[in-house]
Scaffold this active site. Structure first.
Site, PDB file in Angstrom:
ATOM      1  N   TYR A 104      60.333  16.376  20.880  1.00  0.00           N
ATOM      2  CA  TYR A 104      60.792  15.541  22.004  1.00  0.00           C
ATOM      3  C   TYR A 104      60.288  14.103  21.830  1.00  0.00           C
ATOM      4  O   TYR A 104      61.049  13.145  21.963  1.00  0.00           O
ATOM      5  CB  TYR A 104      60.277  16.135  23.307  1.00  0.00           C
ATOM      6  CG  TYR A 104      60.615  15.334  24.545  1.00  0.00           C
ATOM      7  CD1 TYR A 104      61.903  15.318  25.058  1.00  0.00           C
ATOM      8  CD2 TYR A 104      59.629  14.597  25.217  1.00  0.00           C
ATOM      9  CE1 TYR A 104      62.207  14.587  26.197  1.00  0.00           C
ATOM     10  CE2 TYR A 104      59.926  13.868  26.358  1.00  0.00           C
ATOM     11  CZ  TYR A 104      61.220  13.869  26.847  1.00  0.00           C
ATOM     12  OH  TYR A 104      61.521  13.142  27.964  1.00  0.00           O
ATOM     13  N   GLY A 124      68.688  10.459  36.846  1.00  0.00           N
ATOM     14  CA  GLY A 124      70.078   9.974  36.809  1.00  0.00           C
ATOM     15  C   GLY A 124      70.734  10.052  38.173  1.00  0.00           C
ATOM     16  O   GLY A 124      71.445   9.124  38.580  1.00  0.00           O
ATOM     17  N   GLY A 184      74.048  12.094  32.435  1.00  0.00           N
ATOM     18  CA  GLY A 184      72.994  12.882  33.063  1.00  0.00           C
ATOM     19  C   GLY A 184      72.759  12.402  34.481  1.00  0.00           C
ATOM     20  O   GLY A 184      71.625  12.331  34.952  1.00  0.00           O
ATOM     21  N   GLY A 185      73.851  12.120  35.178  1.00  0.00           N
ATOM     22  CA  GLY A 185      73.743  11.568  36.537  1.00  0.00           C
ATOM     23  C   GLY A 185      73.767  12.621  37.627  1.00  0.00           C
ATOM     24  O   GLY A 185      73.961  12.293  38.801  1.00  0.00           O
ATOM     25  N   SER A 230      71.249  14.989  38.229  1.00  0.00           N
ATOM     26  CA  SER A 230      69.950  15.596  38.566  1.00  0.00           C
ATOM     27  C   SER A 230      68.854  14.550  38.343  1.00  0.00           C
ATOM     28  O   SER A 230      69.029  13.613  37.555  1.00  0.00           O
ATOM     29  CB  SER A 230      69.728  16.809  37.641  1.00  0.00           C
ATOM     30  OG  SER A 230      68.425  17.325  37.779  1.00  0.00           O
ATOM     31  N   GLY A 231      67.749  14.716  39.029  1.00  0.00           N
ATOM     32  CA  GLY A 231      66.543  13.934  38.742  1.00  0.00           C
ATOM     33  C   GLY A 231      66.757  12.422  38.704  1.00  0.00           C
ATOM     34  O   GLY A 231      67.314  11.827  39.645  1.00  0.00           O
ATOM     35  N   SER A 265      60.566   7.720  26.871  1.00  0.00           N
ATOM     36  CA  SER A 265      59.535   8.529  27.527  1.00  0.00           C
ATOM     37  C   SER A 265      58.180   8.074  27.017  1.00  0.00           C
ATOM     38  O   SER A 265      58.066   7.590  25.881  1.00  0.00           O
ATOM     39  CB  SER A 265      59.719  10.008  27.183  1.00  0.00           C
ATOM     40  OG  SER A 265      58.582  10.757  27.589  1.00  0.00           O
TER      41      SER A 265
HETATM   42  N1  LIG Z   1      61.110  13.680  34.468  1.00  0.00           N
HETATM   43  C1  LIG Z   1      60.226  13.162  33.633  1.00  0.00           C
HETATM   44  O1  LIG Z   1      59.014  13.324  33.792  1.00  0.00           O
HETATM   45  C2  LIG Z   1      60.698  12.360  32.459  1.00  0.00           C
HETATM   46  C3  LIG Z   1      59.736  11.630  31.738  1.00  0.00           C
HETATM   47  C4  LIG Z   1      60.150  10.874  30.650  1.00  0.00           C
HETATM   48  C5  LIG Z   1      61.485  10.842  30.295  1.00  0.00           C
HETATM   49  N2  LIG Z   1      62.394  11.570  31.006  1.00  0.00           N
HETATM   50  C6  LIG Z   1      63.797  11.489  30.569  1.00  0.00           C
HETATM   51  O2  LIG Z   1      64.597  11.128  31.673  1.00  0.00           O
HETATM   52  C7  LIG Z   1      65.907  11.653  31.507  1.00  0.00           C
HETATM   53  C8  LIG Z   1      66.285  12.429  32.762  1.00  0.00           C
HETATM   54  O3  LIG Z   1      65.365  13.480  32.925  1.00  0.00           O
HETATM   55  P1  LIG Z   1      65.122  14.236  34.308  1.00  0.00           P
HETATM   56  O4  LIG Z   1      63.689  14.537  34.381  1.00  0.00           O
HETATM   57  O5  LIG Z   1      65.807  13.515  35.404  1.00  0.00           O
HETATM   58  O6  LIG Z   1      65.847  15.633  33.962  1.00  0.00           O
HETATM   59  P2  LIG Z   1      66.854  16.586  34.756  1.00  0.00           P
HETATM   60  O7  LIG Z   1      66.507  16.671  36.184  1.00  0.00           O
HETATM   61  O8  LIG Z   1      66.874  17.835  33.946  1.00  0.00           O
HETATM   62  O9  LIG Z   1      68.240  15.831  34.567  1.00  0.00           O
HETATM   63  C9  LIG Z   1      68.805  15.728  33.284  1.00  0.00           C
HETATM   64  C10 LIG Z   1      70.252  15.309  33.429  1.00  0.00           C
HETATM   65  O10 LIG Z   1      70.821  15.132  32.125  1.00  0.00           O
HETATM   66  C11 LIG Z   1      71.936  16.016  31.990  1.00  0.00           C
HETATM   67  N3  LIG Z   1      72.038  16.359  30.576  1.00  0.00           N
HETATM   68  C12 LIG Z   1      71.091  16.904  29.782  1.00  0.00           C
HETATM   69  N4  LIG Z   1      71.557  17.027  28.529  1.00  0.00           N
HETATM   70  C13 LIG Z   1      72.815  16.542  28.547  1.00  0.00           C
HETATM   71  C14 LIG Z   1      73.832  16.391  27.580  1.00  0.00           C
HETATM   72  N5  LIG Z   1      73.669  16.799  26.303  1.00  0.00           N
HETATM   73  N6  LIG Z   1      75.002  15.823  27.946  1.00  0.00           N
HETATM   74  C15 LIG Z   1      75.208  15.422  29.221  1.00  0.00           C
HETATM   75  N7  LIG Z   1      74.304  15.545  30.177  1.00  0.00           N
HETATM   76  C16 LIG Z   1      73.127  16.110  29.839  1.00  0.00           C
HETATM   77  C17 LIG Z   1      71.678  17.147  32.963  1.00  0.00           C
HETATM   78  O11 LIG Z   1      72.815  17.843  33.379  1.00  0.00           O
HETATM   79  P3  LIG Z   1      73.335  19.171  32.587  1.00  0.00           P
HETATM   80  O12 LIG Z   1      72.115  19.991  32.272  1.00  0.00           O
HETATM   81  O13 LIG Z   1      74.278  19.832  33.541  1.00  0.00           O
HETATM   82  O14 LIG Z   1      74.019  18.667  31.361  1.00  0.00           O
HETATM   83  C18 LIG Z   1      71.106  16.354  34.130  1.00  0.00           C
HETATM   84  O15 LIG Z   1      72.124  15.688  34.831  1.00  0.00           O
HETATM   85  C19 LIG Z   1      65.861  12.503  30.224  1.00  0.00           C
HETATM   86  O16 LIG Z   1      66.327  11.730  29.151  1.00  0.00           O
HETATM   87  C20 LIG Z   1      64.379  12.802  30.071  1.00  0.00           C
HETATM   88  O17 LIG Z   1      64.035  13.060  28.727  1.00  0.00           O
HETATM   89  C21 LIG Z   1      62.037  12.330  32.077  1.00  0.00           C
END
Ligand SMILES: NC(=O)c1ccc[n+]([C@@H]2O[C@H](COP(=O)([O-])OP(=O)(O)OC[C@H]3O[C@@H](n4cnc5c(N)ncnc54)[C@H](OP(=O)(O)O)[C@@H]3O)[C@@H](O)[C@H]2O)c1
Length: 249
Positions: free
Chosen positions: A150, A19, A13-14, A16-17, A137
């Site tokens: 979730y 990663g 998940g590198g 976006s966001g 999270s």
């Molecule tokens: N942002 C927050 O507030 C927050 C808070 C707590 C925890 N988190 C956790 O932090 C992590 C990153 O979240 P983010 O907010 O940065 O989200 P994001 O911007 O949606 O980025 C998610 C990344 O994971 C990839 N991804 C998702 N499902 C995947 C899969 N099955 N296999 C491979 N890649 C996958 C996406 O690319 P593709 O869609 O192209 O696969 C994208 O690169 C997640 O685990 C999320 O639950 C986020």
């Protein structure tokens, strides 16, 4: 001199966001970073943005054949993994009476199955003394309405890090969970139907944070960097929150 000079890092998940910000920071610190994501276009854009010392691998963490291909790519390049950031995942709102089988499967496949097999299949490729970082999270330790599936998936991840820290301690491998609070990412913005809804959501989320704002992906990357280095040499099996105090006070 960078804090990760000569190190090999895999970040799922590198693209976006959190990663992506971590991949950018880690390459700036001298690492070679492998990034994954399911969407090819987003993957290519991320690799271009990172600029150098990055190998993009299109892979779904919930697909075991994709994970085999990821680690074969690492091994074929003659690399062994110093840092594994199993970060891929996400979630959607669904109150209990609206949870569908599809919602359950997609959440648990990406977050739980994906994390489990990302780490299991990395084992032969990890150096002794490696750092494994999982993404939990604050939802894993709270009861936020509509985030039940979730939150349960993230509680599972936190549990994994306890067990794996024990199981891998003989190799000096540290396993820790980073648990972010609300962080401004495309993933969070995507929880709303449109930009107006996203703005409202960001306001609501900032309102639960004592520091009065959402976090930035770079602030999570800074914690990941700490856990990736010897600065964290006596830290394993734990969960560290980067949440502006949201679930701490
Ligand atoms: N942002 C927050 O507030 C927050 C808070 C707590 C925890 N988190 C956790 O932090 C992590 C990153 O979240 P983010 O907010 O940065 O989200 P994001 O911007 O949606 O980025 C998610 C990344 O994971 C990839 N991804 C998702 N499902 C995947 C899969 N099955 N296999 C491979 N890649 C996958 C996406 O690319 P593709 O869609 O192209 O696969 C994208 O690169 C997640 O685990 C999320 O639950 C986020």
């Amino acid at each position: 001199m960078g804090q990760l000079d000569g190190k090999t890092v895999v970040i799922t998940g590198g693209t976006s966001g959190i990663g992506l910000a971590t991949a950018q920071r880690f390459t700036q610190e001298g690492a070679h970073v492998y990034i994954t994501g399911r969407r090819k276009e987003t993957l290519d854009q991320a690799a271009e943005l990172i600029g150098g010392n990055v190998t993009p691998v299109q892979a779904d963490s919930a697909n075991l054949a994709d994970l085999d291909r990821l680690y074969a790519t690492v091994a074929d390049a003659g690399h062994r993994i110093d840092v594994l950031f199993a970060n891929a995942g996400g979630g959607e709102f669904a109150p209990l009476d609206q949870v569908t089988e599809e919602h359950y499967d997609s959440t648990f496949d990406s977050n739980v199955k994906g994390t489990l097999f990302t780490v299991q299949k990395a084992l032969p490729h990890l150096v002794d003394g490696a750092s494994v970082i999982l993404t939990g999270s604050i939802a894993g330790v709270s009861g936020d309405p509509a985030f039940g599936v979730y939150g349960a998936s993230k509680a599972a991840i936190r549990s994994f890090s306890r067990t794996w820290a024990n199981e891998l301690s003989g190799r000096g491998i540290r396993v820790n969970t980073i648990s972010p609070g609300p962080i401004t990412t495309p993933g969070v913005n995507g929880l709303a139907a449109d930009e107006e809804g996203a703005e409202q959501l960001r306001k609501t989320l900032a309102g639960i944070v004592p520091l009065g704002r959402m976090g930035q992906p770079e602030e999570v990357a800074a914690l990941a960097l700490f856990l990736a280095t010897d600065q964290a040499s006596f830290i394993t099996g734990t969960e560290i929150f980067v949440d502006g105090g949201a679930k701490q006070v």
